[in-house]
Design a protein around this motif. Structure first.
Motif, PDB file in Angstrom:
ATOM      1  N   ALA A 155       0.838  -1.195   0.000  1.00 58.26           N
ATOM      2  CA  ALA A 155       0.000   0.000   0.000  1.00 58.26           C
ATOM      3  C   ALA A 155       0.878   1.253   0.000  1.00 58.26           C
ATOM      4  O   ALA A 155       2.006   1.248   0.491  1.00 58.26           O
ATOM      5  CB  ALA A 155      -0.912   0.001   1.218  1.00 58.26           C
TER       6      ALA A 155
ATOM      7  N   ALA B 297      -3.395  -0.187  -4.199  1.00 54.66           N
ATOM      8  CA  ALA B 297      -2.391   0.329  -3.267  1.00 54.66           C
ATOM      9  C   ALA B 297      -2.690   1.767  -2.865  1.00 54.66           C
ATOM     10  O   ALA B 297      -2.327   2.206  -1.772  1.00 54.66           O
ATOM     11  CB  ALA B 297      -1.004   0.239  -3.900  1.00 54.66           C
TER      12      ALA B 297
ATOM     13  N   GLY C  56      -5.827   2.845  -2.643  1.00 52.15           N
ATOM     14  CA  GLY C  56      -7.167   2.881  -2.064  1.00 52.15           C
ATOM     15  C   GLY C  56      -8.225   3.294  -3.078  1.00 52.15           C
ATOM     16  O   GLY C  56      -9.334   3.678  -2.699  1.00 52.15           O
TER      17      GLY C  56
END
Length: 506
Positions: free
Chosen positions: A359, A474, A476
């Motif tokens: 992320a 990653a 969102g």
């Protein structure tokens, strides 16, 4: 004839009823002020006073009757005065017995109440031990406290340190309209100086024996009056140095929460805080396990690619290298070079895909148009064209990974479209889109295009769109594929943090 009129002992005794009367008066004042017995037992003390008067007067009458049977009657003897002179003693006796009786009953009542509280909290603690969701935990606590009939209403608020407010997440015994209207903060505003704000700031239980006698509760007086609330206690929910919020308990009578009860409620607050900490730890562990599962899945995909996709061009290179050795024909080396280039592309895509699983931790606001143009300078061709539809503004992202996302989309459009394909990038209500005027993708295939290895282009690696999805995840963001206005493919990205447009940027 001897009389008691001049006897000093008699003079002293004659003053005793007067002194007793004064004592009864002072005791009565103390009772009225709630100094000796709780207000709810005043009536009971009054009954004991009447009983004391009757008992002492009856005893005095019986004694006088016995005396008169054996002593000659004297005109100086006043039986009525003698009878009424003992009334203060009867009142005093009744008051003393009444105070003792009231305190005994109050103590028994407190013990029974405390036992019910302990039992309720014991059950509540057992119920929250295995709860794995904070919302479920909050509802369970509220329902358990109200169902015990000890309290009239309970709500739990979650503390948000970013905006300094406590937001209700669960309640019982209270209307939904009331809960939605609750406004509790932790600042210096009137809504932050009440019991709720103090509980968050101090981490200690706050009890208000009479809400209308506490000026700090004035912002909520109107609501309390509509609900019939007389007293309350606010119990912080905390663990170590972290305050998660509090639960607020309402009662329809004053002076409900004594010191021992507050100690028990504080223990419940600590138990809830520990449960919340455990839930958050389990959530983090579950997320870590999911991340490990995703990583294992990617490793399996990479292993499949290495064992299959890389083996194929490797075999081709080995075969044409053998032919070149046997024949000496340089054309075979061109085929070897092509196979090695294919392997290099696959390796680059595999490494890129491996890096995109993590992320994004640090976001920066970038001028989206600049990123688009730089990506096109790398992935675009002289025959294809780029069109920017409107003001793209500023996007919060990882600049490098966003560029990789765009490069893969541009390559995908060029590989599957005509040489003169047009790629358009434009803003949406909550993100952006990338569209082309190529042949498009059938609706039945749109979910599969993001899978590893899926490709319809000759020589394609099948990684490009999977990399796009990994980069979006990653960040969102969500990505969806629909048909463009020109019949081609249109990739839409939502939940993107788009700030001021370029024209407003400084």
């Amino acid at each position: 004839m001897y009389t008691l009129a001049g006897d000093p002992v008699y003079a002293v005794l004659s003053v005793v009823p007067f002194v007793a009367s004064i004592g009864v008066g002072l005791t009565g004042i103390g009772i009225a002020r709630g100094q000796f017995v709780p207000p709810r037992f005043v009536d009971r003390v009054l009954l004991w006073m009447v009983a004391g008067i009757i008992a002492v007067a009856s005893l005095n009458a019986w004694i006088m009757a016995g005396v008169l049977l054996h002593v000659p009657w004297s005109p100086a003897f006043d039986p009525t005065g003698e009878l009424f002179s003992v009334i203060p003693f009867g009142v005093l006796l009744g008051v003393l017995v009444g105070i003792y009786d009231a305190r005994r009953l109050d103590q028994q009542r407190s013990i029974r109440r405390l036992n019910r509280i302990n039992e309720t909290l014991r059950i509540a603690t057992q119920e929250i031990v295995n709860v794995t969701d904070r919302d479920v935990l909050a509802r369970a606590v509220c329902e358990r406290l109200v169902s015990s009939d000890l309290y009239d209403g309970v709500w739990i608020g979650q503390y948000d340190p970013d905006d300094g407010a406590v937001n209700p997440v669960a309640s019982a015994g209270l209307s939904e309209a009331y809960v939605e209207s609750i406004d509790v903060t932790t600042d210096d505003a009137p809504t932050g100086r009440g019991a709720g704000g103090r509980a968050i700031k101090t981490g200690e239980i706050q009890r208000v024996e009479d809400v209308y006698a506490d000026p700090s509760m004035k912002p909520w007086w109107d609501m309390f009056e509509r609900l019939g609330v007389e007293s309350l206690a606010v119990v912080p929910i905390a663990h170590d140095d972290t305050v998660y919020g509090f639960f607020s308990i309402y009662a329809d009578r004053p002076e409900v929460f004594d010191e021992r009860e507050c100690e028990v409620l504080s223990e419940l607050g600590d138990s809830i805080g520990h449960a919340v900490t455990s839930i958050e730890a389990r959530d983090r562990l579950a997320e870590r396990e999911r991340e490990l599962a995703r990583q294992n899945e990617r490793l399996e995909e990479f292993a499949a690619v290495v064992s299959h996709d890389l083996r194929s061009p490797l075999n081709v290179a080995e075969g044409f290298l053998d032919l070149a050795r046997e024949t000496g024909d340089d054309e075979h080396f061109d085929r070897v070079e092509s196979a090695l280039a294919r392997m290099n592309d696959l390796i680059d895509d595999i490494l890129t895909l491996a890096r995109q699983g993590d992320a994004v931790d640090e976001f920066e606001r970038v001028v989206f148009r600049d990123v688009v143009e730089r990506a096109w300078s790398t992935a675009g061709t002289s025959a294809a064209s780029l069109r920017i539809d409107g003001d793209l503004g500023l996007v919060s992202c990882d600049r490098s990974r966003l560029r990789q996302l765009l490069e893969n989309l541009f390559r995908n459009a060029i590989e599957h479209g005509a040489d003169d394909v047009t790629v358009t990038v434009g803003p949406t209500a909550d993100g952006f889109y990338v569209a082309d005027d190529g042949p498009g993708i059938p609706e039945s295939e749109r979910e599969r295009v993001f899978d590893v290895g899926y490709t319809t282009a000759e020589g394609g690696t099948g990684f490009g769109l999977n990399i796009v999805r990994e980069i979006a995840d990653a960040h969102g963001w969500s990505v969806s594929l629909v048909e463009s206005e020109d019949g081609g493919a249109r990739f839409e990205f939502a939940s993107v943090d788009v700030a001021a447009r370029e024209s407003d940027a400084v």
